[in-house]
Structures are given as structure tokens and as C-alpha cells.
Design a protein around this motif. Structure first.
Motif, mmCIF file in Angstrom:
data_model
loop_
_atom_site.group_PDB
_atom_site.id
_atom_site.type_symbol
_atom_site.label_atom_id
_atom_site.label_comp_id
_atom_site.label_asym_id
_atom_site.label_seq_id
_atom_site.Cartn_x
_atom_site.Cartn_y
_atom_site.Cartn_z
ATOM 1 N N VAL A 15 28.947 45.065 32.425
ATOM 2 C CA VAL A 15 29.592 44.112 31.503
ATOM 3 C C VAL A 15 28.917 42.740 31.604
ATOM 4 N N ASP A 16 29.230 41.876 30.614
ATOM 5 C CA ASP A 16 28.640 40.538 30.575
ATOM 6 C C ASP A 16 29.364 39.644 31.593
ATOM 7 N N THR A 17 28.878 39.666 32.831
ATOM 8 C CA THR A 17 29.511 38.868 33.887
ATOM 9 C C THR A 17 28.452 38.427 34.877
ATOM 10 N N SER A 18 28.862 37.693 35.908
ATOM 11 C CA SER A 18 27.896 37.289 36.932
ATOM 12 C C SER A 18 28.566 37.311 38.301
ATOM 13 N N ASP A 19 27.751 37.531 39.305
ATOM 14 C CA ASP A 19 28.251 37.514 40.682
ATOM 15 C C ASP A 19 28.938 36.176 40.946
ATOM 16 N N GLU A 20 28.336 35.102 40.459
ATOM 17 C CA GLU A 20 28.868 33.754 40.690
ATOM 18 C C GLU A 20 30.275 33.598 40.093
ATOM 19 N N TRP A 21 30.446 34.076 38.842
ATOM 20 C CA TRP A 21 31.759 33.973 38.179
ATOM 21 C C TRP A 21 32.801 34.758 38.975
ATOM 22 N N ILE A 22 32.462 35.976 39.345
ATOM 23 C CA ILE A 22 33.450 36.827 40.027
ATOM 24 C C ILE A 22 33.829 36.234 41.390
ATOM 25 N N ASP A 47 35.716 46.031 29.436
ATOM 26 C CA ASP A 47 36.471 44.777 29.383
ATOM 27 C C ASP A 47 36.184 43.941 30.631
ATOM 28 N N ARG A 48 35.395 42.893 30.469
ATOM 29 C CA ARG A 48 35.003 42.098 31.651
ATOM 30 C C ARG A 48 36.177 41.352 32.273
ATOM 31 N N ASN A 49 37.241 41.141 31.491
ATOM 32 C CA ASN A 49 38.419 40.449 32.017
ATOM 33 C C ASN A 49 39.114 41.232 33.137
ATOM 34 N N GLN A 107 46.208 41.308 47.723
ATOM 35 C CA GLN A 107 44.831 40.814 47.543
ATOM 36 C C GLN A 107 44.441 40.916 46.064
ATOM 37 N N ALA A 108 44.946 39.980 45.258
ATOM 38 C CA ALA A 108 44.671 40.033 43.817
ATOM 39 C C ALA A 108 43.626 39.006 43.415
ATOM 40 N N ASN A 109 43.730 37.824 44.002
ATOM 41 C CA ASN A 109 42.824 36.733 43.651
ATOM 42 C C ASN A 109 42.925 35.719 44.774
ATOM 43 N N ILE A 110 41.805 35.302 45.307
ATOM 44 C CA ILE A 110 41.832 34.391 46.466
ATOM 45 C C ILE A 110 42.563 33.095 46.131
ATOM 46 N N ARG A 111 42.495 32.673 44.860
ATOM 47 C CA ARG A 111 43.165 31.415 44.496
ATOM 48 C C ARG A 111 44.686 31.566 44.571
ATOM 49 N N ILE A 112 45.200 32.733 44.200
ATOM 50 C CA ILE A 112 46.642 32.980 44.285
ATOM 51 C C ILE A 112 47.059 33.086 45.762
ATOM 52 N N MET A 113 46.244 33.774 46.539
ATOM 53 C CA MET A 113 46.541 33.950 47.965
ATOM 54 C C MET A 113 46.582 32.592 48.678
HETATM 55 O O1 UT7 Z 1 47.381 42.754 40.943
HETATM 56 C C1 UT7 Z 1 48.107 42.194 39.970
HETATM 57 C C2 UT7 Z 1 47.726 41.490 38.985
HETATM 58 N N1 UT7 Z 1 46.603 40.809 38.569
HETATM 59 C C3 UT7 Z 1 46.296 39.556 38.944
HETATM 60 O O2 UT7 Z 1 46.784 39.027 39.881
HETATM 61 C C4 UT7 Z 1 45.342 38.791 38.114
HETATM 62 C C5 UT7 Z 1 45.804 37.390 37.880
HETATM 63 N N2 UT7 Z 1 44.858 36.639 37.113
HETATM 64 C C6 UT7 Z 1 43.651 36.249 37.601
HETATM 65 O O3 UT7 Z 1 43.325 36.542 38.741
HETATM 66 C C7 UT7 Z 1 42.773 35.422 36.739
HETATM 67 O O4 UT7 Z 1 43.484 35.010 35.600
HETATM 68 C C8 UT7 Z 1 41.467 36.155 36.285
HETATM 69 C C9 UT7 Z 1 40.553 36.335 37.490
HETATM 70 C C10 UT7 Z 1 41.818 37.490 35.682
HETATM 71 C C11 UT7 Z 1 40.744 35.298 35.274
HETATM 72 O O5 UT7 Z 1 40.447 34.027 35.814
HETATM 73 P P1 UT7 Z 1 40.778 32.719 34.981
HETATM 74 O O6 UT7 Z 1 40.308 31.588 35.799
HETATM 75 O O7 UT7 Z 1 42.241 32.769 34.640
HETATM 76 O O8 UT7 Z 1 39.866 32.887 33.733
HETATM 77 P P2 UT7 Z 1 40.289 32.933 32.180
HETATM 78 O O9 UT7 Z 1 40.965 34.221 31.876
HETATM 79 O O10 UT7 Z 1 40.988 31.662 31.864
HETATM 80 O O11 UT7 Z 1 38.873 32.930 31.505
HETATM 81 C C12 UT7 Z 1 37.960 31.827 31.633
HETATM 82 C C13 UT7 Z 1 36.661 32.198 30.947
HETATM 83 C C14 UT7 Z 1 36.852 32.798 29.552
HETATM 84 O O12 UT7 Z 1 35.810 32.322 28.733
HETATM 85 P P3 UT7 Z 1 36.089 31.170 27.653
HETATM 86 O O13 UT7 Z 1 37.171 31.718 26.766
HETATM 87 O O14 UT7 Z 1 36.532 29.984 28.453
HETATM 88 O O15 UT7 Z 1 34.758 31.012 27.005
HETATM 89 C C15 UT7 Z 1 36.661 34.269 29.784
HETATM 90 O O16 UT7 Z 1 36.193 34.954 28.645
HETATM 91 O O17 UT7 Z 1 35.966 33.198 31.714
HETATM 92 C C16 UT7 Z 1 35.616 34.295 30.865
HETATM 93 N N3 UT7 Z 1 35.608 35.525 31.638
HETATM 94 C C17 UT7 Z 1 34.526 35.958 32.316
HETATM 95 N N4 UT7 Z 1 33.286 35.479 32.429
HETATM 96 C C18 UT7 Z 1 32.416 36.157 33.192
HETATM 97 C C19 UT7 Z 1 36.636 36.374 31.872
HETATM 98 N N5 UT7 Z 1 36.223 37.374 32.667
HETATM 99 C C20 UT7 Z 1 34.921 37.138 32.955
HETATM 100 C C21 UT7 Z 1 33.973 37.826 33.733
HETATM 101 N N6 UT7 Z 1 32.736 37.291 33.824
HETATM 102 N N7 UT7 Z 1 34.262 38.947 34.405
#
Ligand code: UT7
Length: 311
Positions: free
Chosen positions: A26-33, A150-152, A237-243
Motif C-alpha cells: 500500500v501507499d505508506t512509509s516506514d516513517e509514517w507507521i 486500505d492503508r488506513n 497495544q493499539a497505538n503508542i500514542r494512546i498507550m
Molecule cells: O484496537 C482497536 C482499535 N483501533 C485503534 O485503536 C486505532 C485508533 N486510531 C489510530 O490509532 C489512529 O487514528 C491511526 C493510526 C489509525 C491513524 O492515525 P491519525 O494520526 O489519526 O491519522 P489520520 O487518520 O488523521 O490520517 C492522517 C493522514 C491522512 O492524510 P491526509 O488526509 O491528511 O492527507 C491519511 O490519509 O495520514 C494518511 N494516512 C496514511 N499515510 C501513510 C492514513 N494511513 C496512512 C498510512 N500511510 N498507512
């Protein structure tokens, strides 16, 4: 009669999927993840390794650790949203394979809070004297419901299993208190639609940063303790920021929180028991430590327990 943990075990598949591997899908990067989630790699089960198989391997390890035989189990509770079949339950499948012929078996569906729901359920049966030994498992094969386009969501999840045996423990030890809750109005933010998982990450994020600290503090208070009494935190362990939000609210230093997300990603109901096993193995939890386990997930659901560690 106090209910506590007398044995733990886990299983994760051997196959590692790194962030670099995901960059090819998918369109993502190690840095973003890394920066947005804290995840560096996750484990993905092979096609032949179904949910029940992972559960069975984790259960075997927990039974060995507890030094009890499968026949001594009275109840098997499996928390999962990715069972092998709609029915029968994963719990029934592994009851047969483990040879736990005296155990009642059922699955619990509470997504990432499932293991905590299971532990709290087990506590009631032990403390009423109805049962002696209960196997609680959190297990998920999320890779089979992940939308790999779905990269999300595709970058977040992993597969694995964690198990605990809940039994009577000595006075003062065991599960001191619990908190649990559900909010069906948030069902639309995280669900399985047909074969695939859908998530509104931002909404779940907002809910989690509020609920994790709130529930952790509540369970400490219910145990008659103050946050300074807490020795170690094991968050879902869902997201380090939440933890980190939960850790900071409890006033704990970074080394007092379990962190396995970089290695295993979000493994839903199995993340807490896997993190528990890793923390004990690494010597981070000692006898008589007060630990807090806290989870949240689809439903929406949440739950936490405070435990005084040891038999
Ligand atoms: O286990 C139970 C449940 N799940 C969770 O706990 C998940 C809770 N949510 C999260 O952890 C975060 O909301 C995510 C990690 C899913 C997303 O992080 P975020 O900081 O909330 O990002 P965002 O959804 O606000 O997206 C920011 C940007 C978007 O681009 P634009 O619209 O600003 O241009 C996204 O399209 O990051 C983009 N994006 C990505 N970019 C690169 C979303 N996924 C990715 C990706 N790689 N994988």
C-alpha cells in the motif's frame, strides 16, 4: 476466595511482516507507521494456521506454566472476533484438542477488550466457588479480515494468541477490582463488513485516549488504592500514542509500561495477554506488584483489572 493468575502462555506466528514489506503493498512509509502508531513489524499466520490452532498453542504453554492438566479445567473462555467458523466456537474446538473433557467452552465477542471481559467473567465463577480452574484466551487472526488495499487499517494489525489460567490464589493477591463498559452507539466506528474490517481511526482514537486513562484510574480507585501504588501498566497495544496517554495519567515512567506494539502490532484481544507474558519473561513484574491491565475496542467496549501479582 480470590481469583488470580496461576499460569500464562502465548503464541505468535514465525512469519514477520515489516513496515518495508507493507510499503510494497500500500501507499505508506516506514516513517509514517512508526511515528503515528509505534509499529515496526507484525506477525502474520500462514493459511493453514487458523485461530483455534494459535489458541491451542498458547493454551498449552499456559497449562504448563500453571502446572495443571487439561482435565482440571472447568471452563474455557476464548475472546476472539476471528474464529475459525461462525460456529462452533473456538473454545469448543480447543476443548477437544486439549483433552479438556470436563470444561464448559464458550467464546466472547468484545473485540480488543475481549481478554479483559474474559478475565472478569472468570473472576466471578472462581469467587463464587463454582469453578476452580478457568482458561482465558485472547486470540486473533486479523490478517484474514484485513483489507490489504486500505492503508488506513492494513498497517495496524497482526496475528497472535495469549492465555491465562485463572484460579483461586492466596489472600490479598489476585484480581483486586475491575471496570468494564460498552457503548453500542460507537458500533459504526469499528466493525466487520462482509469479509473485511472497517475502522474510522480518528473516532476510535478519540474514544481510546479518553477511556483508557479513565478506566485505569477507576480500577485503581475501586481497589482502594491510589495511582502511586501501581507498579506496572499493561495497556492494549493499539497505538503508542494512546498507550502513552494512559501511562501519563497514571503518572508512571516509560519503563513501567508494557510495550510490544513495535514487534507485534495491534493483535486485538491477544495483545494484553501477549504483553503480560513478555513483561513477566523480561522480569518487569515481580511478586506482589500491583499491575493494571486495560483494553478498549470495537463495540465499542472497554475494560480493566487491577491485579496483585502472584499465586
Ligand atoms: O484496537 C482497536 C482499535 N483501533 C485503534 O485503536 C486505532 C485508533 N486510531 C489510530 O490509532 C489512529 O487514528 C491511526 C493510526 C489509525 C491513524 O492515525 P491519525 O494520526 O489519526 O491519522 P489520520 O487518520 O488523521 O490520517 C492522517 C493522514 C491522512 O492524510 P491526509 O488526509 O491528511 O492527507 C491519511 O490519509 O495520514 C494518511 N494516512 C496514511 N499515510 C501513510 C492514513 N494511513 C496512512 C498510512 N500511510 N498507512
Amino acid at each position: 476466595m480470590n481469583a488470580g493468575v496461576i499460569g500464562i502462555g502465548r503464541y505468535v506466528p514465525d512469519r514477520v511482516m515489516t513496515n518495508a514489506d507493507l510499503e510494497k503493498i500500500v501507499d505508506t512509509s516506514d516513517e509514517w507507521i512508526r511515528t503515528r502508531t509505534g509499529i515496526e513489524e507484525r506477525r502474520i499466520a500462514d493459511k493453514e494456521m487458523d485461530t483455534s490452532h494459535m489458541a491451542e498453542l498458547a493454551a498449552d504453554n499456559a497449562l504448563k506454566d500453571a502446572e495443571i492438566a487439561a482435565e482440571e479445567l472447568d471452563f474455557i473462555i476464548v475472546a476472539t472476533v476471528t474464529g475459525d467458523h461462525g460456529f462452533p466456537s473456538v473454545a469448543c474446538l480447543i476443548q477437544e484438542r486439549l483433552g479438556a473433557k470436563n470444561a464448559v467452552a464458550m467464546d466472547v465477542s468484545a473485540a480488543c477488550a475481549g481478554f479483559i471481559y474474559g478475565m472478569i467473567t472468570a473472576k466471578q465463577y472462581i469467587e463464587t466457588g463454582a469453578y476452580q480452574n478457568i482458561l482465558v484466551i485472547g486470540v486473533e487472526k486479523l490478517s484474514k479480515i484485513t483489507n490489504w488495499e486500505d492503508r488506513n487499517t492494513a498497517v495496524l494489525f497482526g496475528d497472535g494468541a495469549g492465555a491465562a489460567i485463572i484460579s483461586p490464589v492466596s489472600e490479598g493477591r489476585g484480581i483486586l477490582s475491575f471496570d468494564m463498559g460498552s457503548d453500542g452507539s460507537g458500533a459504526k466506528h469499528l466493525f466487520q463488513d462482509g469479509p473485511l474490517l472497517y475502522m474510522n481511526g480518528r473516532e476510535v482514537f478519540k474514544f481510546a485516549v479518553r477511556k483508557m486513562p479513565e478506566s485505569s484510574l477507576k480500577v485503581v480507585e475501586k481497589a482502594g488504592l491510589v495511582k502511586e501504588d501501581v507498579d506496572f501498566l499493561i495497556p492494549h497495544q493499539a497505538n503508542i500514542r494512546i498507550m502513552e496517554a494512559a501511562r501519563e495519567r497514571l503518572g508512571l515512567p516509560p519503563e513501567k509500561m508494557a510495550r510490544t506494539i513495535h514487534r507485534f502490532g495491534n493483535t486485538s484481544s491477544s495483545s494484553i495477554p501477549i504483553a503480560l507474558v513478555e513483561s513477566v519473561k523480561d522480569g518487569k513484574i515481580k511478586e506482589d506488584d500491583v499491575i493494571v491491565l486495560v483494553g478498549f475496542g470495537g463495540g465499542l467496549t472497554w475494560g480493566s483489572v487491577a491485579i496483585k501479582w502472584g499465586k
